[in-house]
Motif scaffolding. Structure first.
Motif, PDB file in Angstrom:
ATOM      1  N   PRO A 144       0.806  -1.222   0.000  1.00 54.52           N
ATOM      2  CA  PRO A 144       0.000   0.000   0.000  1.00 54.52           C
ATOM      3  C   PRO A 144       0.835   1.266   0.000  1.00 54.52           C
ATOM      4  CG  PRO A 144      -0.823  -1.544   1.645  1.00 54.52           C
ATOM      5  CD  PRO A 144       0.446  -2.124   1.100  1.00 54.52           C
ATOM      6  N   TYR A 145       0.480   2.148  -0.910  1.00 53.18           N
ATOM      7  CA  TYR A 145       1.175   3.411  -1.091  1.00 53.18           C
ATOM      8  C   TYR A 145       0.194   4.545  -0.815  1.00 53.18           C
ATOM      9  CZ  TYR A 145       3.080   7.385  -3.688  1.00 53.18           C
ATOM     10  OH  TYR A 145       3.527   8.618  -4.067  1.00 53.18           O
ATOM     11  N   PHE A 146       0.622   5.503  -0.018  1.00 51.70           N
ATOM     12  CA  PHE A 146      -0.225   6.672   0.206  1.00 51.70           C
ATOM     13  C   PHE A 146       0.595   7.930   0.097  1.00 51.70           C
ATOM     14  CE2 PHE A 146      -4.139   4.809   1.097  1.00 51.70           C
ATOM     15  CZ  PHE A 146      -3.933   3.670   1.852  1.00 51.70           C
ATOM     16  N   GLN A 147       0.033   8.921  -0.558  1.00 57.21           N
ATOM     17  CA  GLN A 147       0.672  10.227  -0.633  1.00 57.21           C
ATOM     18  C   GLN A 147      -0.342  11.247  -0.156  1.00 57.21           C
ATOM     19  OE1 GLN A 147       2.739  11.337  -4.345  1.00 57.21           O
ATOM     20  NE2 GLN A 147       1.656  13.271  -4.178  1.00 57.21           N
ATOM     21  N   PHE A 148       0.113  12.149   0.709  1.00 58.19           N
ATOM     22  CA  PHE A 148      -0.821  13.143   1.237  1.00 58.19           C
ATOM     23  C   PHE A 148      -0.014  14.343   1.710  1.00 58.19           C
ATOM     24  CE2 PHE A 148       0.413  12.048   5.552  1.00 58.19           C
ATOM     25  CZ  PHE A 148       0.816  10.735   5.419  1.00 58.19           C
ATOM     26  N   ASP A 149      -0.704  15.425   2.039  1.00 56.25           N
ATOM     27  CA  ASP A 149      -0.027  16.652   2.477  1.00 56.25           C
ATOM     28  C   ASP A 149      -0.224  16.865   3.966  1.00 56.25           C
ATOM     29  OD1 ASP A 149      -0.843  18.536  -0.528  1.00 56.25           O
ATOM     30  OD2 ASP A 149       0.730  17.088  -0.100  1.00 56.25           O
ATOM     31  N   ALA A 150       0.802  17.424   4.601  1.00 53.94           N
ATOM     32  CA  ALA A 150       0.708  17.684   6.037  1.00 53.94           C
ATOM     33  C   ALA A 150       1.196  19.093   6.331  1.00 53.94           C
ATOM     34  CB  ALA A 150       1.550  16.678   6.812  1.00 53.94           C
ATOM     35  N   MET A 151       0.609  19.690   7.373  1.00 56.33           N
ATOM     36  CA  MET A 151       1.050  21.015   7.801  1.00 56.33           C
ATOM     37  C   MET A 151       2.214  20.859   8.758  1.00 56.33           C
ATOM     38  SD  MET A 151      -2.210  23.405   8.154  1.00 56.33           S
ATOM     39  CE  MET A 151      -2.824  22.845   9.690  1.00 56.33           C
ATOM     40  N   VAL A 152       3.150  21.788   8.711  1.00 55.84           N
ATOM     41  CA  VAL A 152       4.295  21.749   9.627  1.00 55.84           C
ATOM     42  C   VAL A 152       4.355  23.084  10.353  1.00 55.84           C
ATOM     43  CG1 VAL A 152       6.737  21.229   9.851  1.00 55.84           C
ATOM     44  CG2 VAL A 152       5.467  20.321   7.918  1.00 55.84           C
ATOM     45  N   PRO A 153       3.611  23.232  11.450  1.00 53.87           N
ATOM     46  CA  PRO A 153       3.617  24.512  12.157  1.00 53.87           C
ATOM     47  C   PRO A 153       4.883  24.724  12.981  1.00 53.87           C
ATOM     48  CG  PRO A 153       2.174  22.954  13.267  1.00 53.87           C
ATOM     49  CD  PRO A 153       2.675  22.260  12.039  1.00 53.87           C
ATOM     50  N   GLU A 154       5.558  23.611  13.318  1.00 54.64           N
ATOM     51  CA  GLU A 154       6.718  23.694  14.200  1.00 54.64           C
ATOM     52  C   GLU A 154       7.558  22.447  13.964  1.00 54.64           C
ATOM     53  OE1 GLU A 154       4.530  23.633  17.797  1.00 54.64           O
ATOM     54  OE2 GLU A 154       3.912  21.564  17.510  1.00 54.64           O
ATOM     55  N   ALA A 155       8.728  22.402  14.580  1.00 52.39           N
ATOM     56  CA  ALA A 155       9.556  21.191  14.471  1.00 52.39           C
ATOM     57  C   ALA A 155       8.891  20.078  15.258  1.00 52.39           C
ATOM     58  CB  ALA A 155      10.940  21.474  15.031  1.00 52.39           C
ATOM     59  N   GLY A 156       9.185  18.852  14.870  1.00 54.16           N
ATOM     60  CA  GLY A 156       8.567  17.777  15.628  1.00 54.16           C
ATOM     61  C   GLY A 156       8.763  16.430  14.981  1.00 54.16           C
ATOM     62  N   GLU A 157       7.867  15.541  15.283  1.00 52.58           N
ATOM     63  CA  GLU A 157       8.010  14.169  14.830  1.00 52.58           C
ATOM     64  C   GLU A 157       6.716  13.673  14.204  1.00 52.58           C
ATOM     65  OE1 GLU A 157       8.956  11.496  17.967  1.00 52.58           O
ATOM     66  OE2 GLU A 157      10.051  10.154  16.623  1.00 52.58           O
ATOM     67  N   PHE A 158       6.858  13.055  13.034  1.00 51.78           N
ATOM     68  CA  PHE A 158       5.730  12.391  12.396  1.00 51.78           C
ATOM     69  C   PHE A 158       5.718  10.951  12.854  1.00 51.78           C
ATOM     70  CE2 PHE A 158       4.286  15.503   9.444  1.00 51.78           C
ATOM     71  CZ  PHE A 158       5.400  16.273   9.145  1.00 51.78           C
ATOM     72  N   LYS A 159       4.546  10.441  13.111  1.00 57.14           N
ATOM     73  CA  LYS A 159       4.423   9.038  13.484  1.00 57.14           C
ATOM     74  C   LYS A 159       3.435   8.374  12.527  1.00 57.14           C
ATOM     75  CE  LYS A 159       3.092   6.652  17.362  1.00 57.14           C
ATOM     76  NZ  LYS A 159       2.646   6.596  18.670  1.00 57.14           N
ATOM     77  N   PHE A 160       3.856   7.245  11.954  1.00 54.27           N
ATOM     78  CA  PHE A 160       3.030   6.522  10.988  1.00 54.27           C
ATOM     79  C   PHE A 160       2.730   5.145  11.541  1.00 54.27           C
ATOM     80  CE2 PHE A 160       3.878   9.778   7.949  1.00 54.27           C
ATOM     81  CZ  PHE A 160       5.171  10.177   8.194  1.00 54.27           C
ATOM     82  N   THR A 161       1.460   4.757  11.477  1.00 54.94           N
ATOM     83  CA  THR A 161       1.055   3.472  12.050  1.00 54.94           C
ATOM     84  C   THR A 161       0.165   2.725  11.058  1.00 54.94           C
ATOM     85  OG1 THR A 161       0.931   4.656  14.163  1.00 54.94           O
ATOM     86  CG2 THR A 161       0.146   2.404  14.141  1.00 54.94           C
ATOM     87  N   TRP A 162       0.457   1.464  10.850  1.00 47.28           N
ATOM     88  CA  TRP A 162      -0.364   0.610   9.991  1.00 47.28           C
ATOM     89  C   TRP A 162      -0.929  -0.515  10.845  1.00 47.28           C
ATOM     90  CZ3 TRP A 162       4.202   2.815   8.620  1.00 47.28           C
ATOM     91  CH2 TRP A 162       4.272   3.485   7.385  1.00 47.28           C
ATOM     92  N   TYR A 163      -2.225  -0.817  10.669  1.00 45.65           N
ATOM     93  CA  TYR A 163      -2.870  -1.866  11.447  1.00 45.65           C
ATOM     94  C   TYR A 163      -3.218  -3.031  10.532  1.00 45.65           C
ATOM     95  CZ  TYR A 163      -3.412   1.846  14.884  1.00 45.65           C
ATOM     96  OH  TYR A 163      -3.170   2.860  15.767  1.00 45.65           O
ATOM     97  N   ASP A 164      -2.812  -4.235  10.930  1.00 36.87           N
ATOM     98  CA  ASP A 164      -3.019  -5.426  10.106  1.00 36.87           C
ATOM     99  C   ASP A 164      -4.261  -6.164  10.592  1.00 36.87           C
ATOM    100  OD1 ASP A 164      -2.635  -7.949   8.758  1.00 36.87           O
ATOM    101  OD2 ASP A 164      -0.480  -7.580   8.727  1.00 36.87           O
TER     102      ASP A 164
END
Lengths: 109, 140
Positions: free
Chosen positions: A74-94
């Motif tokens: 599975p491939y997903f492309q999307f846009d995200a806002m970056v208001p400040e520095a930080g960490e993205f967390k990605f989770t997939w559920y099987d």
């Protein structure tokens, strides 16, 4: 745990505060749809990733419900806002209960 | 009424049109059910949502599609000709940069792909695209 499942995400290393960035995510997963038959004619049971969530600093960006019609790996492309520095967390559920996670940090340029 | 040739022709074509409308089969009802479940039965307007899909997909196992609907809270993708129409639902959170998403999907055969967006104001919009599929993508 489904075998050989590897997530890969593409996130810029830095952005200006308030920027919108494009994130690409890929996870290697067979996504067995549940409509294929094996050599003996028995249906191979469904076993897919059924949900994908992306958060930034604890706030949700996108939450996708997946059905068997999503392609293998599975491939997903999307846009995200970056208001400040930080960490993205990605989770997939099987379907089988496994949870796959990866995270990426981003700096403010 | 005089039975001129002109009259007969008008009468005949009118009757034919009426008959052909009556004969139209219930169209893509599994898809309609899925849309009704998503919208709760509310009406869906066209426009305000853009669905991008290739006109011809060489491989039905991986067809790139993308959808964007400014102001949407969530977007549901359906493949009307697949064994099960549901494909994916994108739900956007507060950190979403744009109300859009792209992915790759399986299409069993040539069919219409439909995207339905639930907007912030509670209304619904839809868009569709026909994709010709040369090799089907459901393992069959």
């Amino acid at each position: 745990m489904a075998k050989g499942v590897k997530p890969r995400v593409k996130v810029p290393k830095s952005a200006a505060a308030g920027d919108v960035i494009t994130i690409k995510t890929l996870i290697s997963h067979k996504m067995e749809s549940g409509v294929r038959k094996d050599g003996d004619g028995n249906i191979i049971p469904r076993s897919i990733i059924n949900r994908f969530v992306a958060d930034f600093n604890g706030q949700n960006i996108i939450d996708v419900t997946l059905e068997p019609a999503i392609s293998t790996n599975p491939y997903f492309q999307f846009d995200a806002m970056v208001p400040e520095a930080g960490e993205f967390k990605f989770t997939w559920y099987d379907d089988d209960g496994s949870v796959y996670e990866t995270s990426k940090k981003i700096k403010i340029a | 009424m005089e039975f001129t040739r002109r009259n007969i022709l008008a009468l005949g074509s009118g009757a034919f049109a009426a008959a052909s409308f009556a004969g139209m089969p219930a169209f893509a009802s599994k898809t309609d059910d899925a849309i009704a479940a998503f919208t709760g039965g509310a009406s869906v307007a066209e426009g305000g949502i853009e669905l991008t899909a290739p006109e011809i997909a060489e491989n039905g196992n991986t067809v790139p599609v993308s959808v964007t609907a400014p102001g949407a809270v969530s977007i549901m993708l359906l493949a009307t000709g697949n064994p099960t129409p549901a494909v994916a639902t994108f739900n956007f959170g507060p950190m979403a940069g744009a109300r859009s998403g792209a992915t790759r999907i399986r299409l069993a055969k040539t069919q219409d792909v439909v995207a339905v967006a639930k907007m912030e104001d509670g209304s619904f919009r839809q868009a569709g695209a026909t994709v010709k599929v040369t090799i089907g993508g459901c393992g069959g």
